[in-house]
Design a protein around this motif. Structure first.
Motif, PDB file in Angstrom:
ATOM      1  N   TYR A 224       0.875  -1.177   0.000  1.00 35.83           N
ATOM      2  CA  TYR A 224       0.000   0.000   0.000  1.00 35.83           C
ATOM      3  C   TYR A 224       0.910   1.224   0.000  1.00 35.83           C
ATOM      4  CZ  TYR A 224      -3.476   3.445   1.502  1.00 35.83           C
ATOM      5  OH  TYR A 224      -4.294   4.540   1.579  1.00 35.83           O
ATOM      6  N   LEU A 227       1.385   8.254   2.073  1.00 38.43           N
ATOM      7  CA  LEU A 227       1.887   9.599   1.831  1.00 38.43           C
ATOM      8  C   LEU A 227       3.417   9.582   1.793  1.00 38.43           C
ATOM      9  CD1 LEU A 227       0.543  12.350   1.524  1.00 38.43           C
ATOM     10  CD2 LEU A 227       0.731  12.627   3.984  1.00 38.43           C
TER      11      LEU A 227
ATOM     12  N   THR B   6      -1.355   5.218   8.278  1.00 38.17           N
ATOM     13  CA  THR B   6      -0.988   5.825   6.994  1.00 38.17           C
ATOM     14  C   THR B   6      -2.236   6.151   6.171  1.00 38.17           C
ATOM     15  OG1 THR B   6       0.508   5.633   5.121  1.00 38.17           O
ATOM     16  CG2 THR B   6      -0.805   3.716   5.594  1.00 38.17           C
ATOM     17  N   ILE B   7      -2.082   7.127   5.307  1.00 29.65           N
ATOM     18  CA  ILE B   7      -3.125   7.433   4.325  1.00 29.65           C
ATOM     19  C   ILE B   7      -2.423   7.704   3.001  1.00 29.65           C
ATOM     20  CG2 ILE B   7      -4.952   8.330   5.827  1.00 29.65           C
ATOM     21  CD1 ILE B   7      -3.908  11.143   5.146  1.00 29.65           C
ATOM     22  N   SER B   8      -3.152   7.542   1.930  1.00 32.36           N
ATOM     23  CA  SER B   8      -2.541   7.774   0.623  1.00 32.36           C
ATOM     24  C   SER B   8      -2.485   9.282   0.338  1.00 32.36           C
ATOM     25  CB  SER B   8      -3.355   7.088  -0.466  1.00 32.36           C
ATOM     26  OG  SER B   8      -4.610   7.710  -0.575  1.00 32.36           O
ATOM     27  N   ALA B   9      -1.685   9.652  -0.655  1.00 34.78           N
ATOM     28  CA  ALA B   9      -1.587  11.062  -1.038  1.00 34.78           C
ATOM     29  C   ALA B   9      -2.941  11.573  -1.544  1.00 34.78           C
ATOM     30  CB  ALA B   9      -0.526  11.219  -2.122  1.00 34.78           C
ATOM     31  N   LYS B  11      -5.906  10.594  -0.546  1.00 40.49           N
ATOM     32  CA  LYS B  11      -6.776  10.860   0.604  1.00 40.49           C
ATOM     33  C   LYS B  11      -6.355  12.140   1.327  1.00 40.49           C
ATOM     34  CE  LYS B  11      -8.480   6.294   1.711  1.00 40.49           C
ATOM     35  NZ  LYS B  11      -8.473   5.179   2.649  1.00 40.49           N
ATOM     36  N   ALA B  12      -5.050  12.350   1.421  1.00 38.39           N
ATOM     37  CA  ALA B  12      -4.562  13.572   2.069  1.00 38.39           C
ATOM     38  C   ALA B  12      -5.091  14.798   1.325  1.00 38.39           C
ATOM     39  CB  ALA B  12      -3.043  13.565   2.092  1.00 38.39           C
ATOM     40  N   ARG B  14      -7.784  14.915  -0.505  1.00 37.48           N
ATOM     41  CA  ARG B  14      -9.237  15.035  -0.272  1.00 37.48           C
ATOM     42  C   ARG B  14      -9.527  15.623   1.110  1.00 37.48           C
ATOM     43  NH1 ARG B  14     -10.129   9.243  -2.565  1.00 37.48           N
ATOM     44  NH2 ARG B  14     -10.369   9.728  -4.772  1.00 37.48           N
ATOM     45  N   LEU B 148      -2.560  13.010  11.882  1.00 36.70           N
ATOM     46  CA  LEU B 148      -2.242  13.280  10.474  1.00 36.70           C
ATOM     47  C   LEU B 148      -3.503  13.709   9.725  1.00 36.70           C
ATOM     48  CD1 LEU B 148       0.140  12.892   8.407  1.00 36.70           C
ATOM     49  CD2 LEU B 148      -0.765  10.603   8.000  1.00 36.70           C
ATOM     50  N   PHE B 152      -4.491  17.639   8.097  1.00 37.98           N
ATOM     51  CA  PHE B 152      -4.867  17.988   6.721  1.00 37.98           C
ATOM     52  C   PHE B 152      -6.184  18.745   6.683  1.00 37.98           C
ATOM     53  CE2 PHE B 152      -1.880  14.577   5.504  1.00 37.98           C
ATOM     54  CZ  PHE B 152      -1.079  15.339   4.679  1.00 37.98           C
ATOM     55  N   ASP B 189       3.491  18.822  10.284  1.00 40.02           N
ATOM     56  CA  ASP B 189       3.742  17.969   9.116  1.00 40.02           C
ATOM     57  C   ASP B 189       4.402  18.801   8.015  1.00 40.02           C
ATOM     58  OD1 ASP B 189       3.749  15.807   7.512  1.00 40.02           O
ATOM     59  OD2 ASP B 189       1.573  15.595   7.348  1.00 40.02           O
ATOM     60  N   ALA B 191       6.386  18.366   5.637  1.00 42.34           N
ATOM     61  CA  ALA B 191       6.649  17.874   4.275  1.00 42.34           C
ATOM     62  C   ALA B 191       5.581  18.236   3.256  1.00 42.34           C
ATOM     63  CB  ALA B 191       6.828  16.364   4.305  1.00 42.34           C
ATOM     64  N   VAL B 192       4.396  18.598   3.708  1.00 42.09           N
ATOM     65  CA  VAL B 192       3.351  18.883   2.723  1.00 42.09           C
ATOM     66  C   VAL B 192       3.179  20.378   2.465  1.00 42.09           C
ATOM     67  CG1 VAL B 192       2.041  16.769   3.093  1.00 42.09           C
ATOM     68  CG2 VAL B 192       1.530  18.795   4.460  1.00 42.09           C
TER      69      VAL B 192
END
Lengths: 438, 231
Positions: A224, A227, B6-9, B11-12, B14, B148, B152, B189, B191-192
């Motif tokens: 998976y 980020l 964790t979350i995907s980019a 989702k971040a 969104r 996290l 966002f 955070d 990095a974003v």
């Protein structure tokens, strides 16, 4: 239950509040709509449930044994119980799964068995859904809401709690995962008709909801992607994507919904896929005819649950009977699903009936034919009036460390008084299913 | 049992936009009510400020303008559009924000659609939307343990607040305090966020510059705040 029926509008408002919807494509346009909820629950007595539970476990176990056999030794074919062409000509049979053993040797982790209760009280199996049976989320959330809206109803009635489906699902996923990594639910995305269910089950099971593109395969392992391109290994995937779209490098090359090379990871035993690939061969409408024989063959037991009386035109005796009685029977195209491809002989004009007869003569393997089963109708509320409508029950059987039946199910009903078709995609509604404790 | 935070980019992204659109729904409605109040007995010039700041043609009748601003789905500045966009993101985040949090977006959307269907000109009828939006943020604080995810959402909220506050000439103190909140998100955070933009924006966040600043200064700030997050 009267207090609950009086609260119907309140229940529906809560459904709206939680976004309980399903998607429908009509003329190429996607729309989300509420799944009409009827507050009069289907009630199953404790003794009926005891019988159903045993029969459902028996059936799911036999189907799992069949799937293992058909992709390995094929003893049931060699012993002449099922003709080989019924297996190999099935659209659900996947040669890619030959010799492949899924995690813990389980194929159908979630079996959705559709039943009806005939007017004489007998429960009959209409079909087995072993690929991606959907619908459990609706009674889950309906019970949560009805308990809020009408607590007295549940105080006065001894109804078994059905809010443990997420636990059953999670335990099964952890079992087949075997500690290899994350457990995820793979959804095709928002425009899938069951997207509500995917996201709700992810929430309730505390599993990640993964979209196509979130999962990658490297060196035979599934990851998976989080980020900042972090990667975490995935040990089990509850996929809500059909077999043919699951891996564009193994199956449908144009699929954007799958995970390239997933089949390789699956073949290596590095990831569990729930339900297993290739299950379609066992829930083919043609194979349904043989499920009772499977129970006898694999388990050495008499089947507890029976099919609706079914004929296969493939067999001479059945063919003759079908030809003589076509206008009284229900004819089903084995390649269709979702209530499509179902024709009542009595509803056809003579020329159409003859057209269908010719098709059966030309392609006898394509059809199964059943006696019309007169369902025990269930009451629903139409406006403020109680009316009776056709309804079925989808029972959910979960196979992990052991096989168990969720003490509930999805009761779907037809809103059309003249219709037997209960599918949500064709306008049907649903109601809660109460399994009584005593 | 293996869990992850964790979350995907995607989702971040969104989550960030859910935070922005939820806050825009709240603020847009708040401002619309404020200027609608002026429209009761003030000169047209007083309440037309609202439309001018959002770049809306002011030639229409006031009734038409207010109705469109509430219910016109084709207008990218309308309240109904704000809640639709919030919903587009929220519906894809149920498992992260929980059904209870999502429900406040759903309640708002249902109410606005009902009022739009009735062509209800009474802006007060949308008061529950304000309440739901406040409950939405309360639910996030109460129900989401994953820092996290909260970060966002809050980054989106503060970026939107700063954007709207600057457009509507809010006092510097208010803009500054929201900017400080945004800087907490940056610290949580880093990095974003685009650090060059963070530094440039920090340098411009001075009361004297804000008070003297003309269209160019505000335009620069708006440009920075809208490019500060790089998910």
């Amino acid at each position: 239950m009267d207090a609950l029926t009086e609260s119907r509008d309140t229940v529906n408002k809560w459904m709206d509040r939680f976004g309980v919807r399903f998607g429908v494509y009509k003329n190429g346009v996607f729309n989300e709509q509420l799944f009409p909820f009827d507050p009069i629950a289907r009630v199953i007595t404790a003794s009926d449930w005891e019988y159903l539970e045993k029969g459902l476990i028996q059936r799911a176990d036999a189907l799992n044994r069949f799937l293992f056999d058909v992709y390995h030794d094929k003893k049931i074919i060699a012993d002449g119980v099922i003709p080989s062409e019924f297996v190999y000509s099935s659209k659900g049979y996947m040669p890619e799964c030959e010799g492949l053993t899924p995690a813990m040797s389980i194929y159908s982790h979630i079996s959705g068995i559709d039943l009806v209760q005939a007017v004489d009280g007998r429960w009959l199996v209409l079909e087995d859904n072993l690929r991606i049976p959907s619908g459990a989320s609706y009674p889950m959330i309906a019970r949560t809401i009805t308990r809020k809206v009408s607590p007295d109803t549940f105080r006065r009635n001894d109804v078994a709690d059905n809010r443990d489906y997420a636990r059953l699902l999670r335990e099964m996923m952890d079992y087949v995962n075997g500690g290899r990594g994350l457990s995820v639910i793979l959804t095709p995305g928002r425009y899938n008709s069951a997207f509500f269910e995917h996201s709700y089950l992810a929430e309730k099971t505390d599993m990640l909801l993964a979209y196509p593109g979130d999962l990658t395969v490297e060196d035979g392992m599934v990851y998976y992607t989080g980020l900042y391109n972090t990667r975490e290994r995935v040990g089990a995937i509850y996929r809500r994507v059909s077999d043919e779209y699951l891996d564009p490098l193994a199956f449908e090359a144009t699929s954007l919904l799958g995970v390239p090379n997933l089949m390789e990871a699956y073949r290596l035993g590095n990831v569990a896929v729930v339900n297993a690939l290739g299950n379609g061969v066992a829930d083919d409408k043609g194979i349904y005819y043989f499920v009772e024989k499977m129970v006898r063959y694999y388990l050495g037991e008499e089947p507890i649950l029976h099919n609706a009386p079914t004929y296969l035109p493939y067999f001479k005796d059945d063919f003759d009977y079908v030809m003589d009685n076509l206008d009284k029977l229900v004819i089903k195209d084995v390649s269709e699903a979702g209530g499509y491809g179902v024709v009542f002989g009595s509803s056809l004009a003579p020329d159409k009936l003859e057209e269908l007869r010719s098709l059966i003569v030309e392609q006898p393997r394509r059809w199964i034919v059943q006696e019309v089963v007169y369902f025990r109708d269930l009451e629903i509320l139409e406006g403020d009036t109680r009316v009776e409508r056709k309804a079925d029950l989808r029972a959910f059987v979960v196979t992990g460390r052991q096989t168990s039946v969720w003490k509930s199910g999805l009761t779907r009903f037809s809103r059309n008084p003249d219709s037997f078709i209960v599918n949500s995609s064709q306008g049907g509604g649903f109601k809660d299913t109460w399994v009584m404790k005593q | 049992m293996t869990y992850t935070s964790t979350i995907s980019a995607v989702k971040a992204n969104r989550l960030f936009w859910l935070g922005r659109y939820a806050e825009r729904t709240y603020l847009n409605l708040h401002l619309l009510r404020k200027y609608f109040d002026l429209h009761i007995d003030e000169d047209e010039g007083e309440y037309d400020v609202y439309f001018e700041k959002l770049g809306i043609d002011t030639a229409e009748s006031s009734e038409s303008k207010f109705m469109r601003q509430m219910y016109d789905r084709s207008s990218c500045t309308s309240v109904i559009n704000d809640i639709e966009r919030a919903n587009d993101n929220a519906i894809l985040l149920r498992e992260e924000i929980q059904s209870e949090t999502l429900s406040y977006i759903q309640l708002s959307r249902s109410l606005i659609h009902t009022l739009a269907g009735e062509c209800n000109p009474n802006i007060t009828a949308m008061q529950p939307v304000t309440d739901y939006m406040l409950a939405f943020w309360g639910s996030i604080a109460e129900r989401i343990p994953n820092g996290l995810i909260r970060n966002f959402l809050e980054a989106g909220r503060y970026v939107e607040k700063i954007d709207m506050y600057i457009r509507f000439d809010y006092p510097f103190g208010k803009v500054r305090s929201v900017f400080d909140n945004l800087m907490h998100c940056v610290a949580n955070d880093p990095a974003v966020f685009n650090h060059e933009v963070v530094q440039k924006m920090s340098a411009l966040m001075r009361e004297d510059l804000y008070l003297d600043g003309g269209a160019h200064y505000k335009g620069t700030l708006l440009c920075y705040v809208n490019s500060i997050v790089v998910i």
